[in-house]
Design a protein around this motif. Sequence first.
Motif, mmCIF file in Angstrom:
data_model
loop_
_atom_site.group_PDB
_atom_site.id
_atom_site.type_symbol
_atom_site.label_atom_id
_atom_site.label_comp_id
_atom_site.label_asym_id
_atom_site.label_seq_id
_atom_site.Cartn_x
_atom_site.Cartn_y
_atom_site.Cartn_z
ATOM 1 N N ASP A 69 0.503 -1.092 -0.023
ATOM 2 C CA ASP A 69 0.067 0.026 0.013
ATOM 3 C C ASP A 69 0.825 1.251 -0.133
ATOM 4 N N TRP A 70 2.304 0.976 0.363
ATOM 5 C CA TRP A 70 2.844 2.144 0.336
ATOM 6 C C TRP A 70 3.384 2.604 -1.469
ATOM 7 N N CYS A 92 5.286 6.484 1.045
ATOM 8 C CA CYS A 92 4.365 5.945 2.137
ATOM 9 C C CYS A 92 2.876 6.154 2.000
ATOM 10 N N THR A 93 2.073 5.888 2.595
ATOM 11 C CA THR A 93 0.738 6.009 2.498
ATOM 12 C C THR A 93 0.350 7.688 3.104
ATOM 13 N N ASN A 127 0.853 6.647 -4.206
ATOM 14 C CA ASN A 127 0.353 7.915 -3.286
ATOM 15 C C ASN A 127 0.470 8.931 -3.479
#
Length: 452
Positions: free
Chosen positions: A76-77, A316-317, A407
Amino acid sequence: MAQETAPETLVRAGRAVIGGAERPASVRLRDGLVVAVGAYDAAAAGAEVVELADDEVLLPGLVDTHVHVNEPGRTDWEGFASATRAAAAGGVTTIVDMPLNSIPPTTTVAALDAKRAVAADQAWVDVGFWGGAVPGNVADLAPLDDAGVFGFKCFLLDSGVEEFPHLAPAELADAMAEVARIGSLMVVHAEDADEITECAHGAAYRGFLDSRPDAAEEQAIALVIDTARRTGARAHVVHLSASGAVPALRAARADGVDVSVETCPHYLHFDAATIADGATALKCCPPIRDATNRDALWRALVAGDIDLVVTDHSPCTVDLKRQETGDFADAWGGIASLQLGLPVVWTGARERGVPLAEVVRWMATAPARRVGLSGKGEIAVGADADLCVFAPDQEWVVDAAALHHKNPVTPYAGRTLTGTVRATWLRGRPVDLSGPPRGRLLGRGMRRGVAR
């Protein structure tokens, strides 16, 4: 029946960076390789001709040896699909993935196999891998080297993720002795924890900067130099921020120590005085320092005291940047810039009168040579036909949401940059981000990588 001849392509460029200089040229491509470099008006002899526009320059594909892809475990990062798409959009045709922040980290052959398995079908550019050196895994280094990692990354202080602990000085010496024995390269995050103080909670950038002074890098780099000298290991210092460490590095090399050093686009572009309170998108370790330091890094680059420029893409998120509070103590330390490295560095180089050929040396040729990526980072007969079509005079404004990073968090959002990538070619064909990925997984010693 006669065997059908593979089609050839002739790329004509009024400006091309070849052999460390800019000149008109034609570049002939066949079977994924550069097979001839000639005059601009060289005969096409049956090849398909691609002619660059008058405002475009032909560059070798960039090589970014400092990328945190984070997959598996923290996909998810970022992930291989999004990271390699961003790389291609930014003119980067080869990346080397760091052993953290994936879970598991790449500290064993089994972990490397797991990472290669998830990368194999979703790489738009070529991908190599670093191994990790952590406490207790000296016995894993030779098997990882045999498996094709390009070297080993270690930290001299807390890495920020518990699954990748740092090496104490004695552990560093043991690991570097093994790296010397197997003929590999140790890549070091060099900050000394004893010189670092706890960052106070709050939105003031000055508080974060003061917690990680120049001395933290200078002391740690002195340890790296001394350990490399004693063990005979090849060493590389990542993301140099403090220009005060340059004289020690210069002196070590003069003494025969095999140590190289990189810096990053954010250290060359930003300065501490212009970082607003709460601007946590700019938190990174080591930190961005003042304008005097930034200018000294530029001088060291031009002088050859800093070897190369890579992004240290560490995304990162959105929530981990703590933008809602602006608290530098809580925010993740890392800057997302994989797609933006070339225009960021070129913008600063152009302002300083540094030629584009120098930027290519820092961001393509030197990274490839330091890690042993044969056939990458240059336009030369026998090299991979990895190319970047760059418009160096075109200005544009960064829209974070339009980037291919997973992101939309980057400190360059809203910045006006000069130079845009119009096309990226991988092994003789333009990268089509709407089509299937064609990237290969690379290993040290593999000339062409593992074919997909």
